[in-house]
Design a protein around this motif. Structure first.
Motif: not given
Length: 673
Positions: A423, A427, A431-433, A435-436, A455, A459, A462-463, A490
């Motif tokens: 993960t 990140m 590639e956050n999507q 990673a999620l 983690r 994420l 970041q939103s 991050f």
């Protein structure tokens, strides 16, 4: 002298015979130059007499040995044998002295063997002459380098000494090259019956039996050869055998080794397999990738690690990207607990061909698997951390390489820490999507695992979901500050500032509710997100004091005091009082006194107010008296005076006043300033 008289006579009968005889006389009289002239006249005569020519060739051959022309010597004796073998034998026995005959036989053996070895490269072509041959050469086929010529030479040697094994072997080798394998087999079998433990005989017979299709007999002979332990005897044989027979020996020995290794894997079977693999490698000309790899693994099984590495190195010299050799050498380093070397080789192998290396790692024992995955994760985690903090990768590794490592680790062992690392790499790669998705697939949408929740929180940050991110990150702050510090890479600087403020505020709220343990996580989050802000370090130190974790609190206050440059005296005095109180809690009274004195020097009213609140004026004065008394007893009068002076500012203690009077009396006898 008699020869000269006969030659001077008008009658020319036996002229060549007389020249040959005179040549030998001159040779025995140590006059090789004159002897050579006579021998040449006989050999070059237009109407040669065979028996005389044989004598002349034998004589010239002897002269050529002394001149270092051993090859030409062999050619002369082959030519003589082609004329008449029995006459050549007679000439040597009659005309060559005993003290020269041994050297002659040795030279002829060696040159014969060399001629057969060259046959392999010449493809059996005979020597050609551009000029039309004359004289003696009209009798000859001029195939002196071919096997028939060597066979005649070997036959001569056997006639001269029937007990000499080397001559019989040369004869058998020549027969083999002439395609007369059955005769060669009979000759070697007879020689072996006289000496059953001779490795050169066993090796040749084994090859001939395999060639004839008698696999069982060939195996038995190879076993006997292995027991003797002399594989070097194969080298001269392989130099003369035909290409298809070399391939036959190679494939048979390889097959036999693999058959042995399919069994119980006992040490004796492994050693026998190694011997067969060595034969196969020799038959291949010194390099056979699959055999070298298998032999290296066998050496590893027997604990011969250095020898195993030698074989792996031989493969890597030819093919530096050979995944099997890299992983094999890595496993040897693993067995030797050489972490750096093992990790380097296994990472290189995974980069080349992960699909082949992963099953190899999975075939290891569980404890070895655990060790190797631990090492790989440690190395890869360090590389990723360095990338995130310095934007620079150590060595030649890239984010793509780390992604390969992470994927491999998740396939080798589905441990939580491997999925966490995968993960993190996703990140880091933006590639956050992905990673999620990976996080939720392996830990669920609401992970119970602290590291996974952290983690997910990053994420969410970041939103712009600050509220949902804070709690999981504060839990991680209590459990693993290093991992939290890594994750904050991050988060952008502005978000980190907001996170620090919000976390500090929540920490204060929890401390008011006396939930110091949970408050500590939020204060630690504030410290890390603010990059060790003094304000948040003070908050955390206070929280740690409530939890009686004085040493950790002390470290925080040390960081605060180290960055005092721009702070006001009032702030600095408060920090020194706090540090003093912590040192008292740890029973470091002398250091505590020093900090309280600094506080009094910087801002006396604030310092006295803080001391009154905690630890109390009377209590601290006793400590000051104790340390001053200690300095006085050790004749450190200046320090004792200073401590006493500051102690009296805190409280007019009668004990301190008495000590000051004693210090004055001491001053009358010696200056303390």
């Amino acid at each position: 002298h008699m020869c000269e008289q006969l030659l001077a006579a008008e009658q020319s009968t036996y002229h060549n015979t007389l020249l040959a005889l005179r040549g030998f006389c001159s040779l025995h009289a140590q006059d090789p130059h004159r002897a050579l002239q006579d021998f040449q006249r006989v050999i070059e005569h237009d109407s040669p007499h065979p028996n005389s020519c044989i004598k002349a060739l034998c004589g010239r051959g002897l002269i050529r040995i002394s001149g270092g022309s051993n090859y030409l010597t062999a050619l002369d004796y082959i030519t003589a044998c082609q004329l008449k073998l029995d006459e050549t034998v007679f000439t040597i026995k009659s005309y060559v002295p005993w003290n020269q005959r041994g050297l002659l036989l040795k030279v002829l053996q060696e040159e014969g063997q060399m001629m057969l070895q060259k046959k392999r490269y010449l493809g059996g072509s005979s020597i050609s002459f551009q000029k039309k041959p004359t004289g003696l050469y009209t009798y000859l086929t001029l195939k002196s380098r071919d096997a028939p010529g060597v066979f005649q030479l070997a036959s001569l040697l056997v006639e001269l000494d029937s007990s000499d094994e080397a001559s019989r072997i040369l004869c058998a080798d020549a027969l083999y090259q002439m395609g007369r394998g059955e005769e060669a087999h009979k000759m070697l079998s007879l020689a072996l019956s006289r000496n059953p433990q001779r490795a050169p005989l066993l090796a040749r017979l084994a090859l001939l039996q395999l060639r004839r299709g008698f696999v069982y007999d060939g195996n038995q002979l190879l076993k006997r050869l292995i027991r003797i332990g002399d594989s070097s005897c194969l080298l001269p044989i392989l130099a003369i055998v035909q290409e298809e027979d070399r391939k036959l020996l190679q494939s048979h020995c390889r097959w036999r080794a693999l058959a042995l290794l399919k069994g119980k894997q006992e040490a004796a079977a492994i050693r026998e397999a190694i011997a067969h693999l060595s034969f196969a490698i020799l038959a291949a000309g010194g390099y056979a990738e699959d055999c070298l790899l298998t032999r290296a693994r066998c050496y590893g099984c027997l604990g011969q690690m250095k020898t195993a590495i030698f074989d792996f190195n031989a493969v890597l010299k030819e093919d530096p990207r050979n995944a099997q050799a890299l992983s094999g050498r890595g496993f040897i380093h693993l067995a030797l607990r050489q972490q750096k070397e093992a990790v380097k080789d296994l990472i290189s192998a995974l980069k080349v061909e992960a699909g082949a290396v992963i099953p190899a790692i999975l075939s290891l024992k569980p404890e070895s698997q655990e060790l190797v995955t631990g090492w790989l994760l440690q190395h890869s985690r360090a590389a990723l951390t360095k990338l995130m903090t310095t934007k620079d990768l150590p060595g030649e590794e890239t984010l793509g390489d780390l992604l390969t490592m992470a994927k491999a680790l998740t396939k080798i062992c589905r441990a939580a820490q491997h999925h966490i690392f995968y993960t993190d790499v996703l990140m880091a790669n933006g590639e956050n999507q992905e990673a999620l998705k990976h996080l939720q697939e392996n830990f669920g949408h609401s992970p119970a695992e602290d590291f996974a929740r952290a983690r997910l929180a990053v994420l969410q940050l970041q939103s712009r979901n600050m509220a949902g991110a804070m709690a999981p990150l504060s839990v991680l702050a209590r459990r693993d500050e290093k991992d939290l510090a890594f994750l904050l890479n991050f988060v952008d600087t502005k978000q980190q500032q907001h996170l620090a403020q919000a976390a500090a505020q929540q920490g204060k709220v929890l401390m008011k509710g006396h939930d110091h343990e949970q408050a500590l996580g939020y204060h630690s989050l504030a410290v890390l997100a603010s990059r060790d802000s003094p304000r948040y370090l003070r908050h955390r130190a206070a929280c740690l004091m409530h939890l009686k974790k004085y040493e950790k609190a002390l470290k925080d206050m040390e960081k605060v005091i180290q960055g005092h440059g721009s702070n006001s005296p009032k702030t600095q005095a408060g920090d020194h009082c706090c540090q003093g109180l912590l040192l008292l809690s740890l029973a470091q009274e002398e250091a505590a006194v020093q900090h309280y004195m600094q506080a009094l020097q910087l801002d006396e009213p604030l310092a006295l107010s803080t001391i009154t609140n905690c630890p109390g004026r009377e209590s601290l004065t006793k400590t000051f008296h104790k340390i001053a008394q200690y300095n006085f007893e050790n004749q450190h009068y200046e320090e004792a005076w200073k401590i006493t002076d500051y102690g009296l500012k805190i409280d007019k203690s009668s004990e301190l006043q008495k000590l000051k009077a004693r210090l004055r009396r001491e001053a009358s006898s010696c200056s303390i300033h």
